[in-house]
Design an enzyme around this catalytic site. Structure first.
Site, PDB file in Angstrom:
ATOM      1  N   LEU A 121       0.817  -1.200   0.000  1.00  0.00           N
ATOM      2  CA  LEU A 121       0.000   0.000   0.000  1.00  0.00           C
ATOM      3  C   LEU A 121       0.859   1.262   0.000  1.00  0.00           C
ATOM      4  CD1 LEU A 121      -2.557  -1.095   2.762  1.00  0.00           C
ATOM      5  CD2 LEU A 121      -2.755  -1.412   0.282  1.00  0.00           C
ATOM      6  N   CYS A 122       0.342   2.314  -0.642  1.00  0.00           N
ATOM      7  CA  CYS A 122       0.971   3.630  -0.596  1.00  0.00           C
ATOM      8  C   CYS A 122       2.401   3.559  -1.144  1.00  0.00           C
ATOM      9  CB  CYS A 122       0.927   4.147   0.840  1.00  0.00           C
ATOM     10  SG  CYS A 122       1.300   5.898   1.054  1.00  0.00           S
ATOM     11  N   VAL A 123       3.399   3.926  -0.358  1.00  0.00           N
ATOM     12  CA  VAL A 123       4.788   3.950  -0.810  1.00  0.00           C
ATOM     13  C   VAL A 123       5.470   2.588  -0.712  1.00  0.00           C
ATOM     14  CG1 VAL A 123       5.873   4.500   1.418  1.00  0.00           C
ATOM     15  CG2 VAL A 123       6.882   5.400  -0.702  1.00  0.00           C
TER      16      VAL A 123
END
Length: 226
Positions: free
Chosen positions: A133-135
């Site tokens: 998720l995300c970075v």
């Protein structure tokens, strides 16, 4: 089923993003499965005052900090093997780029913690899904860059508002051998061949409802790959 959740600490600027971590645990529970929180018994890179963004003159342990999110129920990474879990989720937060890897400081030339690389590579080798998720795609990229596995991932899109340099991340991830695609805050990407699901989450400007749905969709896609 048991789904591992790898936490890099507690707090967006120096550990695991709390909203993303909690929504991950919620999505796993709503899907009828058990979350297994995983932490690392090492000091995080540094400590950030989340009120003013300034660095604090203190040390904090990733496992101890992550236990805040896990309410004390957390397993050290050295005690986990792919046989113990059916899938692995890595919430975002700067901890993925500062603690699990050194991407925040060295970009694609950075390092990854050996124990993190070992768990991710072993998950791929036995065909168990990873949800980043995300970075956190930077963690997957660093784990797999020296292997024959070429992941297909997203970290967001340059077609909508983002607080980060999406094109810079795409360029760096491409250097590791990752194939990249652009996805918005309400979209996910599924690499069916390698069983890797990625979702932009807070890499894009988002709200809690969009974030929660983005994570739930990613978790459910990961479960479908099991």
């Amino acid at each position: 089923m048991k789904i591992g959740v790898l936490l890099s600490g507690c707090g967006v600027y120096d550990g695991a993003e709390i909203h993303e971590s909690v929504f991950t645990l919620l999505a796993i529970a709503e899907a009828g499965h058990e979350a297994v929180c995983i932490g690392i018994d090492k000091d995080q890179h540094h400590v950030i005052n989340h009120l003013n963004g300034e660095e604090q003159n203190e040390n904090r342990n990733m496992l101890v900090e992550a236990a805040r999110i896990a309410r004390g129920e957390i397993t050290e990474i050295s005690e986990i093997t792919p046989a113990d879990i059916d899938a692995l989720v890595i919430p975002g937060g700067f901890g993925s780029a500062k603690n699990l890897t050194s991407w925040a400081f060295n970009g694609p030339d950075g390092t990854i913690l050996p124990e993190v690389k070992l768990l991710l590579v072993n998950m791929i080798n036995v065909g168990k899904p990873i949800v980043a998720l995300c970075v956190s795609p930077v963690v997957v990229a660093k784990a797999l860059e020296d292997s024959k596995v070429k992941p297909f991932m997203t970290i967001g899109s340059d077609q909508a508002d983002s607080p980060y340099d999406i094109n810079g991340f795409v360029e760096g991830l491409t250097k590791t051998g990752t194939e990249m695609t652009m996805k918005l805050a309400d979209e996910i990407n599924v690499d069916k061949e390698n069983k890797i699901v990625t979702a932009p989450c807070y890499m894009m400007k988002s709200d809690l409802i969009t974030l929660r749905n983005n994570i739930a969709n990613a978790i459910n896609a990961g479960i479908e790959l099991i």
